[in-house]
Design an enzyme around this catalytic site. Structure first.
Site, mmCIF file in Angstrom:
data_model
loop_
_atom_site.group_PDB
_atom_site.id
_atom_site.type_symbol
_atom_site.label_atom_id
_atom_site.label_comp_id
_atom_site.label_asym_id
_atom_site.label_seq_id
_atom_site.Cartn_x
_atom_site.Cartn_y
_atom_site.Cartn_z
ATOM 1 N N THR A 6 0.823 -1.177 0.154
ATOM 2 C CA THR A 6 -0.053 -0.003 0.041
ATOM 3 C C THR A 6 0.855 1.209 -0.017
ATOM 4 O OG1 THR A 6 -1.813 -1.294 1.168
ATOM 5 C CG2 THR A 6 -1.801 1.224 1.150
ATOM 6 N N ASP A 47 1.754 -15.398 2.165
ATOM 7 C CA ASP A 47 1.522 -16.238 3.326
ATOM 8 C C ASP A 47 0.059 -16.672 3.639
ATOM 9 O OD1 ASP A 47 4.443 -15.834 3.439
ATOM 10 O OD2 ASP A 47 4.172 -14.218 5.187
ATOM 11 N N ARG A 86 -1.915 -2.977 -20.474
ATOM 12 C CA ARG A 86 -0.816 -3.726 -19.806
ATOM 13 C C ARG A 86 -0.483 -4.991 -20.520
ATOM 14 N NH1 ARG A 86 -1.250 -1.921 -13.458
ATOM 15 N NH2 ARG A 86 -0.992 0.380 -13.852
ATOM 16 N N GLU A 104 -5.585 -7.407 -0.871
ATOM 17 C CA GLU A 104 -4.922 -8.060 -2.472
ATOM 18 C C GLU A 104 -4.967 -9.486 -2.196
ATOM 19 O OE1 GLU A 104 -1.367 -6.339 -3.826
ATOM 20 O OE2 GLU A 104 -0.915 -7.907 -5.106
HETATM 21 C C1 LIG Z 1 4.828 -0.196 -6.599
HETATM 22 C C2 LIG Z 1 3.138 -0.330 -6.515
HETATM 23 C C3 LIG Z 1 2.569 0.495 -7.075
HETATM 24 C C4 LIG Z 1 1.055 0.490 -6.869
HETATM 25 N N1 LIG Z 1 0.377 1.519 -7.459
HETATM 26 C C5 LIG Z 1 -1.267 1.442 -7.252
HETATM 27 C C6 LIG Z 1 -2.134 2.476 -7.657
HETATM 28 O O1 LIG Z 1 -1.662 3.462 -8.176
HETATM 29 N N2 LIG Z 1 -3.401 2.198 -7.416
HETATM 30 C C7 LIG Z 1 -3.984 1.158 -6.964
HETATM 31 O O2 LIG Z 1 -5.145 0.870 -6.695
HETATM 32 N N3 LIG Z 1 -2.998 -0.130 -6.495
HETATM 33 C C8 LIG Z 1 -1.743 0.330 -6.793
HETATM 34 N N4 LIG Z 1 -0.996 -0.962 -6.259
HETATM 35 C C9 LIG Z 1 -1.620 -2.033 -5.613
HETATM 36 C C10 LIG Z 1 -1.902 -1.895 -4.300
HETATM 37 O O3 LIG Z 1 -0.918 -0.886 -3.717
HETATM 38 C C11 LIG Z 1 -2.052 -3.105 -3.496
HETATM 39 O O4 LIG Z 1 -2.804 -3.831 -4.239
HETATM 40 C C12 LIG Z 1 -2.615 -2.759 -2.071
HETATM 41 O O5 LIG Z 1 -1.960 -1.700 -1.474
HETATM 42 C C13 LIG Z 1 -2.597 -4.108 -1.384
HETATM 43 O O6 LIG Z 1 -3.151 -3.609 0.245
HETATM 44 P P1 LIG Z 1 -3.042 -4.991 0.885
HETATM 45 O O7 LIG Z 1 -3.350 -4.295 2.401
HETATM 46 O O8 LIG Z 1 -4.017 -5.880 0.665
HETATM 47 O O9 LIG Z 1 -1.607 -5.420 1.104
HETATM 48 P P2 LIG Z 1 -0.438 -4.841 1.625
HETATM 49 O O10 LIG Z 1 -0.708 -3.212 1.519
HETATM 50 O O11 LIG Z 1 0.773 -5.505 0.919
HETATM 51 O O12 LIG Z 1 -0.134 -5.181 3.289
HETATM 52 C C14 LIG Z 1 -0.209 -6.461 3.438
HETATM 53 C C15 LIG Z 1 0.599 -6.563 4.912
HETATM 54 O O13 LIG Z 1 0.633 -7.836 5.393
HETATM 55 C C16 LIG Z 1 1.910 -8.056 5.865
HETATM 56 N N5 LIG Z 1 2.230 -9.530 5.724
HETATM 57 C C17 LIG Z 1 2.348 -10.409 4.838
HETATM 58 N N6 LIG Z 1 2.277 -11.715 5.299
HETATM 59 C C18 LIG Z 1 2.307 -11.714 6.862
HETATM 60 C C19 LIG Z 1 2.255 -12.785 7.767
HETATM 61 N N7 LIG Z 1 2.450 -14.063 7.510
HETATM 62 N N8 LIG Z 1 1.921 -12.274 8.851
HETATM 63 C C20 LIG Z 1 1.618 -11.096 9.268
HETATM 64 N N9 LIG Z 1 1.751 -10.075 8.263
HETATM 65 C C21 LIG Z 1 2.089 -10.208 7.048
HETATM 66 C C22 LIG Z 1 2.876 -7.559 4.889
HETATM 67 O O14 LIG Z 1 3.849 -6.969 5.307
HETATM 68 C C23 LIG Z 1 1.948 -6.105 4.818
HETATM 69 O O15 LIG Z 1 2.389 -5.310 5.734
HETATM 70 C C24 LIG Z 1 0.311 -0.795 -6.261
HETATM 71 C C25 LIG Z 1 1.149 -1.722 -5.836
HETATM 72 C C26 LIG Z 1 2.753 -1.825 -5.817
HETATM 73 C C27 LIG Z 1 3.561 -2.660 -5.325
#
Ligand SMILES: Cc1cc2nc3c(=O)[nH]c(=O)nc-3n(C[C@H](O)[C@H](O)[C@H](O)COP(=O)(O)OP(=O)(O)OC[C@H]3O[C@@H](n4cnc5c(N)ncnc54)[C@H](O)[C@@H]3O)c2cc1C
Ligand code: SF4
Ligand code: SF4
Ligand code: FES
Lengths: 228, 535
Positions: B123, B292, B354, B450
């Site tokens: 994020t 994970d 893409r 995600e």
């Molecule tokens: C470089 C980049 C640019 C992007 N740009 C955009 C954009 O402009 N617009 C858009 O909509 N999306 C964008 N995305 C996609 C979007 O950012 C992500 O899909 C979204 O933020 C995912 O959020 P999340 O909270 O599900 O996961 P994350 O934000 O990845 O959080 C998951 C968390 O869980 C933790 N974790 C993992 N495994 C474990 C475990 N076993 N135990 C405890 N904790 C764990 C991780 O360390 C992390 O802190 C981008 C992604 C990237 C990588």
């Protein structure tokens, strides 16, 4: 498996990691040099993309009295470099609810009384790996120019390096965060286009159409959504 | 001696327009070169709820893996849990943080456990922005249609409907917390156009959208009273009565000790899988994106969807090699950047989708028209200098200061030199199957962000995943905490690791005597080992 690699034929150089000497190829970042030498890095690593601020580092170069700072995931090793990660710098952080603060301008001095004590040494600006004029942002905050703070500190990665140097014991990045939030939450009017749309959603303006879509067969839905 | 670089012998760039791609060529190109559609590096799952599905080798390897806890663990369950909570949230990215703040406000006792620090996540890295339908000519209905079409008609309509409807409200929440999205001169949120949408719908905070949001939410989360355990990744879920989820085992990475958590509800928000380097691709993802949540929930019997579907962003940096995988935003092609192969020829219309652009780059490299890098990879040139020529000197520096700054740190001046790019593993389209409340097929186990699958189908449009993270983070956080108070009480004696033993027995039957990997992976290992040389 994917691996970060140094260029073929890269020159080998000497570096000091946490005070110990190692030989590594040129062209690696500080973190990659740590991996190359077998270090496991867990504290001091986050995004590997220069935005999370987990990888603050200090280093010195031979024959130079200056102490340099950098983000270890974005900085390349150089011949003779001696570096260490500062994975976490203890910081004081205020407790507040930005939406209910009676007076955000006054609130700054209650929550961060030290924010009025800048001694203008400029060490914070010199240390900032993002090139932020941190000293100016501290003064902008103290004078209530929260909009100015928002503009000057947008790229702050909260690495805490400015805290490590401030002779007035401040946490300039926390002060900046407070000022930016106060500006966004309390000074800027809530955007009209958003308010309008939220009201429309709450009054059910789109319910019928969304409901209708959800009752279409997959074929019908494809038809309806297929046209640009 | 200085090693030779791909900049030593730049070809002459021929500006001739690339040929247009008709629908049939498009399909052939994707089938032959887009990693999702290729048949190499794929395995059929033999064990678990998705047995029979074909997925990339790296996904099969982590799903059909042994527990990190090792053998003989069943007698190890301690007499008491280390902590008992209403809601355990696993993962401190956007989805987990949002869920935690709302759940705590609703009165639940919440523990948030995360792998690195709170906020170290995908994020925080988001640059582009968030889709939310605010324009006069736009509506949640139009947003729904674009997202459904963008997902090649494979998204879940119900999930999408909630996403577009609750979008505006959650953006309002972020703004009241002080998140500074860009405004137009009238004070409205500025709306930009993202790929694959019919309306201007992307809001952003310069190219620091994720960072700006995480800074604000992290401060409120730390002040909220939620119990937070950092550097404490989950390594296994716990099973309760009737196949339900009853908590998790966390590992303190500093001293290796296990922490046993009894929870009425468990919300998985562990994000994506980029660091598995599927197909040996570099990745744009943060250090902890190792899938994970998929592993742990699969062992407990949760069904996954679309696990064959990933987004490879076409323009990741491939040289200098230390930057491998770093994203160069799509916006540079929108502004007029061009791509050239090793012979200096354009090979794909730069504004294609893409997947098509990524497939075309892979084709050029596989057919020998790629540019070789000193570390033995191939890429193509992404030339930003045409932007300055078309739109005036200084445009690149003004519009893409972050790219100029980052490339500059690695001795590439992209205002005069091309950038060498190759597709980078960017986003996990599929994941754990959910309904609109974040329920999985396992009672007591919820999923958001995600790690979940369904809403985007087989392709996500830029800006919709951040929206998903906040909409579903709030929604599922609230539902999981409400349902925790309604859950029938159960005792610690009913908690077991029976599901792990059963899963490993099934593995043994299917792969007798075969050494299998251990998972969850937790941290990718890039260290130089005797059998794994880096130079
Ligand atoms: C470089 C980049 C640019 C992007 N740009 C955009 C954009 O402009 N617009 C858009 O909509 N999306 C964008 N995305 C996609 C979007 O950012 C992500 O899909 C979204 O933020 C995912 O959020 P999340 O909270 O599900 O996961 P994350 O934000 O990845 O959080 C998951 C968390 O869980 C933790 N974790 C993992 N495994 C474990 C475990 N076993 N135990 C405890 N904790 C764990 C991780 O360390 C992390 O802190 C981008 C992604 C990237 C990588
Ligand atoms: S202002 Fe301080 S915390 Fe922010 S990036 Fe600069 S040195 Fe780091
Ligand atoms: S380091 Fe502290 S005292 Fe020095 S200029 Fe910065 S804020 Fe002021
Ligand atoms: S690891 Fe995130 S800034 Fe370096």
């Amino acid at each position: 498996m994917f691996q970060y690699e140094a260029p073929e034929g890269a020159r080998l150089i000497q570096v000091w990691i946490n005070g110990k000497e190692w030989t590594v190829p040129e062209g690696l970042t500080l973190i990659q040099a740590m991996w190359y030498t077998g270090h496991e890095v867990i504290h001091g690593i986050g995004c590997l993309g220069g935005v999370c601020g987990a990888c603050a580092a200090v280093y010195r170069m031979p024959g130079n009295f200056r102490l340099f700072n950098a983000l270890a995931c974005q900085t390349l090793v150089k011949e003779g470099m001696a570096f260490s990660l500062i994975a976490s710098y203890p910081t004081q952080r205020a407790h507040y609810d930005i939406e209910t603060l009676p007076d955000p301008k006054e609130g700054l001095f209650e929550l961060y009384p030290e924010s009025a004590t800048c001694r203008n040494c400029n060490a914070c600006t010199e240390v900032c790996p993002q090139g932020i004029d941190v000293r100016t942002s501290v003064w902008q905050a103290a004078f209530g120019d929260f909009k100015g703070v928002a503009e000057s500190t947008m790229s702050c990665v909260m690495c805490g390096l400015c805290v490590s140097r401030c002779i007035a014991e401040m946490a300039p990045h926390e002060i900046a965060l407070y000022a930016r939030r106060a500006y966004g939450s309390r000074e800027l009017p809530f955007p009209e286009n958003l308010r309008h749309r939220i009201d429309a959603v709450h009054s059910g303006s789109f319910d019928r159409d969304l409901e209708r879509l959800s009752h279409l067969s997959l074929e019908e839905l494809k038809q309806e959504c297929g046209v640009k | 001696m200085t090693p030779s670089t791909p900049y030593d012998h730049l070809p002459e760039f021929d500006p001739t327009e690339p040929v247009k791609i008709d629908p049939l060529d498009r399909k052939n190109l994707l089938d032959r070169y887009y990693p999702d559609y290729r048949t190499d590096h794929k395995s059929t799952l033999m064990v678990g709820p998705n047995a029979g599905d074909i997925v990339p080798d790296e996904i099969a390897e982590i799903l059909q893996s042994r527990s990190l806890l090792g053998k003989g663990r069943s007698n190890e369950i301690p007499a008491q849990p280390d902590i008992e909570v209403d809601l355990l949230i696993i993962g401190g990215g956007g989805a987990g943080m949002t869920a935690a703040i709302f759940a705590q406000e609703s009165g639940a006792r919440v523990l948030l456990a995360t792998k690195l620090r709170v906020g170290d996540s995908n994020t925080v890295m988001a640059e582009g922005g968030i889709q939310v339908a605010l324009g006069e000519d736009d509506s949640p209905v139009q947003h729904f249609k674009d997202a459904y079409r963008g997902g090649h008609f494979t998204g879940d309509p119900e999930l999408l409907s909630v996403l577009v409807k609750e979008g505006p409200d959650i953006i309002g929440w972020l703004i009241r917390k002080g998140v500074l999205f860009d405004r137009d001169p009238t004070g409205n949120l500025s709306l930009r156009k993202g790929g694959g949408t019919t309306r201007h719908r992307l809001i952003s905070a310069k190219d620091y959208t994720g960072l700006e949001i995480i800074r604000v939410l992290k401060e409120d989360l730390l002040n909220s009273g939620v119990t937070i355990w950092e550097f404490s990744p989950a390594v296994e879920l716990l099973q309760g009565p009737e196949g339900s989820c009853a908590g998790a085992i966390l590992r303190d990475v500093d001293n290796g000790s296990l922490k046993w958590v009894k929870a009425k509800s468990v919300l998985l928000a562990t994000g994506g899988t980029g660091r598995l380097h599927i197909g040996s691709f570099a990745t744009s993802n943060h250090f902890g994106a190792t899938g994970d949540g998929l592993v742990m929930s699969y062992r407990l019997g949760a069904r996954l969807v679309n696990m064959e579907s990933f987004q490879y962003h076409p323009t990741g940096v491939i040289y200098p090699s230390e930057m491998a995988g770093m994203l160069i935003t799509e916006a540079v092609r929108g502004a007029g950047a061009r791509m050239f192969n090793a012979h200096g020829k354009r090979f794909v219309p730069e504004l294609e989708t893409r997947d098509v652009v990524a497939a075309a780059i892979i084709r050029e490299c596989e057919e020998g028209r790629g540019v070789r890098t000193p570390s033995g990879h191939s890429g193509v040139y992404l030339d930003l200098t045409s932007i300055d020529r078309d739109m005036g000197e200084g445009t690149v520096a003004r519009r893409f200061p972050n790219i100029v700054k980052l490339m500059g740190k690695h001795q590439v001046d992209c205002t005069v030199q091309p950038i060498l790019v190759y597709p980078t593993l960017h986003y996990q389209n599929g994941g754990v199957s959910v309904d609109v409340s974040g329920h999985t097929s396992i009672p007591g186990l919820y999923v958001a962000g995600e790690v979940s699958g369904g809403v985007h189908g087989k392709n996500r449009l830029m800006g919709n995943s951040l929206l998903e993270v906040f909409v579903y983070g709030r929604r599922v956080g609230l539902i999981a905490s409400q349902e925790s108070s309604a859950r029938k009480p159960f005792s610690w004696h009913e908690v077991s690791l029976g599901h792990v033993s059963r899963f490993e027995a099934d593995l043994e039957k299917e792969f007798p005597g075969t050494p299998l990997s251990e998972a969850p992976v937790l941290f990718p290992d890039y260290r130089k080992h005797p059998d794994n040389t880096m130079a």
